[in-house]
Design a protein around this motif. Structure first.
Motif, PDB file in Angstrom:
ATOM      1  N   VAL A  78     -10.952   4.151   3.374  1.00  0.00           N
ATOM      2  CA  VAL A  78     -11.413   4.532   1.806  1.00  0.00           C
ATOM      3  C   VAL A  78     -11.795   3.773   1.706  1.00  0.00           C
ATOM      4  N   GLU A  79     -12.706   4.253   0.637  1.00  0.00           N
ATOM      5  CA  GLU A  79     -13.885   2.683   0.149  1.00  0.00           C
ATOM      6  C   GLU A  79     -12.662   1.394  -0.824  1.00  0.00           C
ATOM      7  N   LEU A  80     -13.434   0.122  -0.760  1.00  0.00           N
ATOM      8  CA  LEU A  80     -12.293  -0.588  -2.018  1.00  0.00           C
ATOM      9  C   LEU A  80     -12.094  -0.355  -3.001  1.00  0.00           C
ATOM     10  N   ALA A  81     -13.177  -0.509  -3.699  1.00  0.00           N
ATOM     11  CA  ALA A  81     -12.944   0.660  -4.833  1.00  0.00           C
ATOM     12  C   ALA A  81     -12.768   1.355  -5.371  1.00  0.00           C
ATOM     13  N   GLU A  82     -11.919   2.257  -4.509  1.00  0.00           N
ATOM     14  CA  GLU A  82     -10.794   3.080  -5.198  1.00  0.00           C
ATOM     15  C   GLU A  82      -9.507   2.607  -5.069  1.00  0.00           C
ATOM     16  N   ALA A  83      -9.160   1.719  -4.618  1.00  0.00           N
ATOM     17  CA  ALA A  83      -8.109   0.510  -4.698  1.00  0.00           C
ATOM     18  C   ALA A  83      -7.659   0.311  -6.476  1.00  0.00           C
ATOM     19  N   ALA A  84      -9.170   0.138  -6.966  1.00  0.00           N
ATOM     20  CA  ALA A  84      -9.326  -0.460  -7.887  1.00  0.00           C
ATOM     21  C   ALA A  84      -7.884  -0.722  -9.575  1.00  0.00           C
ATOM     22  N   GLY A  85      -7.625   0.275  -9.923  1.00  0.00           N
ATOM     23  CA  GLY A  85      -6.546   0.559 -10.254  1.00  0.00           C
ATOM     24  C   GLY A  85      -5.010   0.229  -9.740  1.00  0.00           C
ATOM     25  N   GLN A  86      -4.756   0.239  -8.333  1.00  0.00           N
ATOM     26  CA  GLN A  86      -3.743  -0.469  -8.288  1.00  0.00           C
ATOM     27  C   GLN A  86      -3.503  -2.069  -8.175  1.00  0.00           C
ATOM     28  N   PRO A  87      -1.919  -1.975  -8.325  1.00  0.00           N
ATOM     29  CA  PRO A  87      -1.413  -2.827  -8.565  1.00  0.00           C
ATOM     30  C   PRO A  87      -1.436  -4.211  -6.991  1.00  0.00           C
ATOM     31  N   TRP A  88      -1.823  -5.280  -7.017  1.00  0.00           N
ATOM     32  CA  TRP A  88      -1.866  -5.828  -6.201  1.00  0.00           C
ATOM     33  C   TRP A  88      -1.145  -7.255  -5.850  1.00  0.00           C
ATOM     34  N   ILE A  89      -1.344  -7.439  -4.201  1.00  0.00           N
ATOM     35  CA  ILE A  89       0.139  -8.230  -4.307  1.00  0.00           C
ATOM     36  C   ILE A  89      -0.304  -9.362  -2.952  1.00  0.00           C
ATOM     37  N   VAL A  90      -0.604 -10.658  -3.659  1.00  0.00           N
ATOM     38  CA  VAL A  90      -0.805 -11.699  -2.500  1.00  0.00           C
ATOM     39  C   VAL A  90      -0.756 -12.717  -3.684  1.00  0.00           C
ATOM     40  N   LYS A  91      -0.127 -14.289  -2.899  1.00  0.00           N
ATOM     41  CA  LYS A  91      -0.147 -15.525  -3.918  1.00  0.00           C
ATOM     42  C   LYS A  91      -0.899 -16.137  -3.879  1.00  0.00           C
ATOM     43  N   LYS A  92      -1.366 -16.799  -5.263  1.00  0.00           N
ATOM     44  CA  LYS A  92      -2.811 -17.656  -5.904  1.00  0.00           C
ATOM     45  C   LYS A  92      -2.985 -18.500  -5.100  1.00  0.00           C
ATOM     46  N   GLN A  93      -1.814 -20.121  -5.114  1.00  0.00           N
ATOM     47  CA  GLN A  93      -1.503 -21.104  -5.101  1.00  0.00           C
ATOM     48  C   GLN A  93      -1.502 -20.944  -3.558  1.00  0.00           C
ATOM     49  N   ALA A 138       7.776   0.765   6.362  1.00  0.00           N
ATOM     50  CA  ALA A 138       7.279   2.438   5.862  1.00  0.00           C
ATOM     51  C   ALA A 138       6.226   1.746   4.919  1.00  0.00           C
ATOM     52  N   VAL A 139       4.795   1.920   5.940  1.00  0.00           N
ATOM     53  CA  VAL A 139       3.727   1.720   5.400  1.00  0.00           C
ATOM     54  C   VAL A 139       2.253   1.882   6.662  1.00  0.00           C
ATOM     55  N   THR A 140       1.287   1.954   5.951  1.00  0.00           N
ATOM     56  CA  THR A 140       0.032   2.847   6.709  1.00  0.00           C
ATOM     57  C   THR A 140      -1.387   1.801   5.942  1.00  0.00           C
ATOM     58  N   ARG A 141      -1.537   1.197   7.315  1.00  0.00           N
ATOM     59  CA  ARG A 141      -2.936   0.713   7.346  1.00  0.00           C
ATOM     60  C   ARG A 141      -4.475   1.680   6.930  1.00  0.00           C
ATOM     61  N   VAL A 142      -4.696   1.747   6.366  1.00  0.00           N
ATOM     62  CA  VAL A 142      -6.224   2.704   6.057  1.00  0.00           C
ATOM     63  C   VAL A 142      -7.364   1.888   6.474  1.00  0.00           C
ATOM     64  N   PRO A 143      -8.105   2.049   7.018  1.00  0.00           N
ATOM     65  CA  PRO A 143      -9.013   1.349   7.394  1.00  0.00           C
ATOM     66  C   PRO A 143     -10.428   1.600   6.367  1.00  0.00           C
ATOM     67  N   LEU A 144     -11.209   0.405   6.107  1.00  0.00           N
ATOM     68  CA  LEU A 144     -11.904   0.877   4.429  1.00  0.00           C
ATOM     69  C   LEU A 144     -12.528   0.974   5.260  1.00  0.00           C
ATOM     70  N   ARG A 145     -14.358   1.253   4.107  1.00  0.00           N
ATOM     71  CA  ARG A 145     -15.319   2.361   4.314  1.00  0.00           C
ATOM     72  C   ARG A 145     -16.703   1.608   3.245  1.00  0.00           C
ATOM     73  N   GLY A 146     -17.857   1.798   3.758  1.00  0.00           N
ATOM     74  CA  GLY A 146     -18.410   1.270   3.065  1.00  0.00           C
ATOM     75  C   GLY A 146     -19.121  -0.453   2.939  1.00  0.00           C
ATOM     76  N   GLU A 147     -19.906  -0.563   2.382  1.00  0.00           N
ATOM     77  CA  GLU A 147     -20.907  -1.801   2.400  1.00  0.00           C
ATOM     78  C   GLU A 147     -20.204  -2.757   1.280  1.00  0.00           C
ATOM     79  N   PRO A 148     -20.041  -3.923   1.479  1.00  0.00           N
ATOM     80  CA  PRO A 148     -19.093  -4.266   2.799  1.00  0.00           C
ATOM     81  C   PRO A 148     -17.939  -4.021   3.333  1.00  0.00           C
ATOM     82  N   ILE A 149     -17.813  -4.470   4.249  1.00  0.00           N
ATOM     83  CA  ILE A 149     -16.379  -4.586   4.830  1.00  0.00           C
ATOM     84  C   ILE A 149     -15.561  -5.499   4.760  1.00  0.00           C
ATOM     85  N   PRO A 150     -14.357  -5.677   3.713  1.00  0.00           N
ATOM     86  CA  PRO A 150     -13.684  -6.914   3.713  1.00  0.00           C
ATOM     87  C   PRO A 150     -13.870  -7.364   5.445  1.00  0.00           C
TER      88      PRO A 150
END
Length: 304
Positions: free
Chosen positions: A180-195, A249-261
């Motif tokens: 998928v392109e990363l932009a497709e995940a724009a509406g998803q909640p994200w999990i990452v520690k800020k500090q 039960a997770v899936t690793r999805v390759p990212l397409r498009g530019e730029p690829i993170p």
């Protein structure tokens, strides 16, 4: 180093905290340095202390003097017949697991008299450990809290480009094997520690390049915990290619498009120290581990 720290942090108290010293110890060492040089280094103004013109002259020469001292130590160590001693290697957890572990294993075979010591820290702290001579080699990620590659105190060298994938729950609409392109995940909640987390800056930079700002729903840092929440549908995240998937039960999805993170992993050492036999052995082992990782990337994209 103390005057350099004061120039960076502004006050004796902040410098002391950065160097893990007491303010009185910092003040005492600065007074001793001023006495040895027979100049005034600090000028109090109100509740703050500022560097004098003489202190700025010292700073201009400090990095060069430190690099020459490191080079002298390296040249002296080269006189030994065998490479021996403790090699202190620090870095972010994923890089230590994927690169430092096999590198240290290789060192134990090629240099049996070298005793490795591995320290897990975020990148900003790794640079501090180098400056305070608590580490010899660092595996770091460039970011807003890291010094620029032009910083005269360090030698920073690219080691590995590590692609990032999107991690989603099994059965998620974005769990598409073609990617998928990363932009497709724009509406998803994200999990990452800020500090205190290098990954946060990587996620926000990647999302910004894709045209959106991520909505951080949960703040976790350790990959097993992050994967657990992703598996339960609490959000998505970016996961480096070198990080293996936990048994969730997770899936690793390759990212397409530019730029690829992607993450750019660097090695960092104190300038002038790279020729030290211990440091050279460590850097060589890390380069071999990175080459092997690039040639035999065994982490499968997709579901477990």
């Amino acid at each position: 180093m103390l005057a350099d720290g004061l120039a960076e942090h502004g006050t004796v108290t902040a410098t002391a905290a950065a160097l893990h010293l007491t303010p009185s110890a910092v003040s005492q060492q600065l007074r001793l340095l001023a006495r040895d040089l027979e100049v005034e280094l600090l000028r109090p103004e109100g509740r703050r202390v500022y560097l004098t013109p003489a202190a700025h002259i010292v700073l201009r020469h400090a990095d060069t003097l430190q690099a020459q001292w490191e080079a002298a130590q390296a040249e002296l160590a080269q006189q030994s017949v065998a490479t021996r001693g403790t090699l202190r290697l620090c870095g972010v957890s994923s890089a230590l697991a994927a690169l430092a572990a096999p590198a240290v294993s290789r060192l134990r075979r090629t240099h049996p008299l070298v005793e490795p010591l591995i320290l897990e820290e975020e990148s900003a702290e790794c640079y501090r450990l180098l400056l305070t001579d608590e580490a010899d080699v660092a595996l770091v990620l460039p970011g807003p809290d890291a010094p620029p590659v032009t910083d005269a105190r360090f030698e920073q060298t690219p080691l590995l480009t590590d692609r990032q994938d999107l991690l989603v729950a099994e059965g998620h609409p974005l769990a598409r094997p073609e990617g998928v392109e990363l932009a497709e995940a724009a509406g998803q909640p994200w999990i990452v520690k800020k500090q205190n987390n290098d990954s946060y800056h990587l996620v926000t930079a990647a999302c910004a390049a894709a045209g959106f700002s991520p909505r951080i729903a949960h703040q976790l840092k350790e990959w097993y915990a992050v994967s657990s929440l992703v598996a339960e549908g609490f959000g998505v995240c970016l996961i480096p290619r070198i990080v293996p998937l936990p048994q969730h039960a997770v899936t690793r999805v390759p990212l397409r498009g530019e730029p690829i993170p992607a993450r750019r992993l660097l090695t960092a050492v104190r300038r002038g120290s790279a020729a030290h036999p211990l440091v050279t052995a460590g850097l060589d082992a890390l380069r071999e581990a990175a080459s092997a990782r690039t040639a035999n990337d065994c982490w499968r994209v997709g579901s477990r």
